[in-house]
Design a protein around this motif. Structure first.
Motif, mmCIF file in Angstrom:
data_model
loop_
_atom_site.group_PDB
_atom_site.id
_atom_site.type_symbol
_atom_site.label_atom_id
_atom_site.label_comp_id
_atom_site.label_asym_id
_atom_site.label_seq_id
_atom_site.Cartn_x
_atom_site.Cartn_y
_atom_site.Cartn_z
ATOM 1 N N GLY A 94 2.797 5.056 1.658
ATOM 2 C CA GLY A 94 3.469 6.231 1.258
ATOM 3 C C GLY A 94 3.898 7.344 2.169
ATOM 4 O O GLY A 94 3.841 8.296 1.822
ATOM 5 N N SER A 115 -2.596 3.344 -4.550
ATOM 6 C CA SER A 115 -1.862 4.074 -4.968
ATOM 7 C C SER A 115 -2.099 5.109 -6.129
ATOM 8 O O SER A 115 -1.654 6.099 -6.272
ATOM 9 N N GLN A 116 -2.932 4.223 -6.953
ATOM 10 C CA GLN A 116 -3.384 5.338 -8.175
ATOM 11 C C GLN A 116 -4.291 6.360 -7.765
ATOM 12 O O GLN A 116 -4.057 7.480 -8.305
ATOM 13 N N HIS A 117 -5.190 6.270 -6.845
ATOM 14 C CA HIS A 117 -5.656 7.401 -5.982
ATOM 15 C C HIS A 117 -4.773 8.671 -5.685
ATOM 16 O O HIS A 117 -4.873 9.857 -5.973
ATOM 17 N N VAL A 118 -3.772 8.241 -5.037
ATOM 18 C CA VAL A 118 -2.703 9.151 -4.554
ATOM 19 C C VAL A 118 -1.969 9.726 -5.609
ATOM 20 O O VAL A 118 -1.593 11.050 -5.896
ATOM 21 N N ALA A 119 -1.800 9.217 -6.857
ATOM 22 C CA ALA A 119 -1.130 9.636 -7.970
ATOM 23 C C ALA A 119 -2.070 10.392 -8.813
ATOM 24 O O ALA A 119 -1.597 10.744 -9.670
ATOM 25 N N ARG A 135 2.384 14.377 -1.522
ATOM 26 C CA ARG A 135 1.984 13.284 -2.407
ATOM 27 C C ARG A 135 2.414 12.746 -3.656
ATOM 28 O O ARG A 135 2.394 11.655 -3.817
ATOM 29 N N ALA A 176 3.036 8.833 -4.128
ATOM 30 C CA ALA A 176 2.478 8.199 -5.145
ATOM 31 C C ALA A 176 3.608 7.402 -6.018
ATOM 32 O O ALA A 176 3.452 6.139 -6.315
ATOM 33 N N GLN A 177 4.745 7.851 -6.090
ATOM 34 C CA GLN A 177 5.837 7.632 -6.883
ATOM 35 C C GLN A 177 6.342 6.141 -6.047
ATOM 36 O O GLN A 177 6.512 5.081 -6.714
#
Length: 496
Positions: free
Chosen positions: A352, A386-390, A423, A427-428
């Motif tokens: 990302g 990815s989920q952490h960044v989301a 962020r 994330a997306q």
């Protein structure tokens, strides 16, 4: 007088055929019909691809469709043939090869553009080299699911329309049952096609083949100013760049091809010939997925260099047409530029990072080193990150590492970089770059075991997940989890 309705002598798909490869002439192929199989039945069908091609989705499973896609019923307008090619296998010149168990039915004009239709496992050809010309259910299901998984991941690939099966016995390491995969691609021409005619000094046929591929797929090579305006050098450069981009995508997603012989390399930069392939479980750069590859020639981390070696072989085959060795070498140089750029971009997207900054390469190298040191599950790491960044928290991704302090230090540096990238946008993008579902070996194995018992439901479930690999698919988290211990004992070889 009987009221029985006779079965048609051939099936009309309702689409026009062009059969441009067949127009090249008899030096390029042998015309022959597929060898029928007894009692064929549908194992799995790809209705999404059928719609893309302009075919009625219910055609695949109809009695006529099953017969046609097994090779038991001719298709009106088709011109079945097996093509001849040569190649290097495991780095050694193998001489003449060819379609030993595949028959090209012809080229359909579809809403998605011209598409060749090929039956893999359809019987012996003059190029079978003592083989039986058949494919087995196991390998056919793997190719069907593997190629469609790659398509959904955005990686250039041949496609699979359906798999049909038969109780006919086929001997491999043990007795298995026969199957046929119906494959599609704009072209199945390989590096080995060019090697074949160059090795035999059939320069007229070599030129005819090159002109055919250039005019159909690389017309810009006729008009460019690069490489002294030489269309054959420009062609080699374009193939090098497509191959570089494809292999960069393999590396980024953790895909191991397993048998990158020159006869298994597409001239269009497509992933082709799904044999002993594998998506990585634990991240091991030296992983060898092919049990037959005793020297590790096609290990995961060697794939980029092997691709360049294969392109060099293609360059040697095209040299009589290019006419200038320095020009050929210059055309190959594009690989060395495109591959690292593409890989860096793919890995940056997985993190990302957005627009590249100084220090990004070090950030990527550090995390790959940590993944390798702790043998972290490759797909799960990227998805959890990815989920952490989301915004779901860092603990699930932290739990993947034994060297927690080293990972924490990296995570802090990464967090600072993300703050500059933004962020929300990161994330997306990451959730659309890092799949939740890939075709792990054990998932394929479980589906194959059920299919051998006549239950095809697991194949259908996997196909649905793999065709939308970035979606969550509630209720199927087990297929995105860690592989069981026995998964590491699965052996896949060139017969797989």
């Amino acid at each position: 007088m009987s009221d029985a309705i006779e079965a048609p002598a051939r099936l009309d798909l309702g689409l026009p055929w062009h059969n441009s490869f067949a127009a090249l002439g008899p030096a390029f192929f042998t015309e022959l019909a597929p060898t029928p199989l007894p009692a064929p039945g549908l194992v799995c069908g790809n209705t999404a691809l059928a719609r893309e091609l302009g075919l009625a989705p219910d055609l695949i499973g109809s009695p006529q469709g099953v017969a046609a896609f097994t090779g038991n019923l001719p298709l009106a307008g088709s011109r079945p043939l097996a093509s001849v090619y040569s190649g290097h296998q495991f780095g050694v010149w193998a001489g003449q090869l060819g379609d030993g168990r595949a028959i090209l039915l012809g080229e359909l004009q579809t809403p998605a553009g011209p598409q060749e239709l090929q039956l893999k496992g359809s019987g012996r050809t003059p190029y079978s080299r003592m083989g039986d010309g058949r494919a087995v259910l196991r390998s056919s299901i793997r190719e069907f699911l593997g190629s469609e998984a790659m398509q959904a991941l955005g990686i250039p690939t041949t496609r699979a329309l359906c798999v049909t099966g038969s109780p006919a016995p086929v001997r491999r390491e043990e007795i298995e049952t026969a199957a046929v995969v119906t494959r599609t691609a704009p072209s199945f021409v390989r590096f080995g096609h060019f090697e074949h005619f160059a090795a035999r000094d059939q320069l007229g046929d070599l030129r005819r083949l090159a002109d055919y591929v250039i005019d159909r797929f690389y017309p810009g090579c006729r008009h460019g100013e690069r490489l002294a305006g030489n269309p054959y050098a420009a062609f080699l450069e374009q193939v090098s760049e497509r191959t570089a981009a494809m292999v960069a995508q393999w590396q980024a997603v953790g895909f191991c091809h397993g048998v990158m012989n020159t006869d298994n390399m597409s001239i269009l930069g497509l992933t082709i010939d799904y044999g002993p392939f594998q998506f990585l479980d634990a991240f091991d750069p030296n992983h060898i997925c092919n049990h037959s590859d005793e020297q590790g020639r096609y290990a995961y981390n060697r794939q980029p260099n092997v691709a360049y070696w294969n392109l060099f072989c293609l360059g040697q085959a095209l040299l009589p047409l290019i006419g200038d060795q320095e020009l050929a070498l210059a055309a190959l140089e594009s690989y060395k530029t495109v591959f690292p750029r593409e890989l860096e971009g793919r890995l940056g997207a997985k993190l990302g990072l957005g627009r590249a900054e100084a220090g990004d390469r070090e950030l990527v190298e550090q995390i790959l080193s940590l993944l390798a040191a702790d043998r972290v599950d490759y797909t799960i790491f990227w998805r959890r990150l990815s989920q952490h960044v989301a915004g779901t928290g860092a603990e699930p991704v932290r739990d993947l590492f034994l060297r927690r302090d080293d990972f924490e230090a990296w995570l802090r540096r990464y967090g600072e970089r993300l703050d500059r990238a933004g962020r929300a946008a990161a994330a997306q993008g990451m959730l659309r770059s890092n799949p939740k579902y890939v075709l792990r070996n054990h998932l394929g194995e479980l589906a194959i075991r059920q299919a051998k018992l006549g239950d095809h439901s697991e194949v259908e479930t996997l196909l649905a997940l793999l065709q939308a690999p970035f979606d969550e698919h509630p209720g199927h988290d087990d297929k995105a989890g860690f592989p069981p211990d026995w998964a590491s004992q699965i052996e896949i070889s060139c017969s797989s």
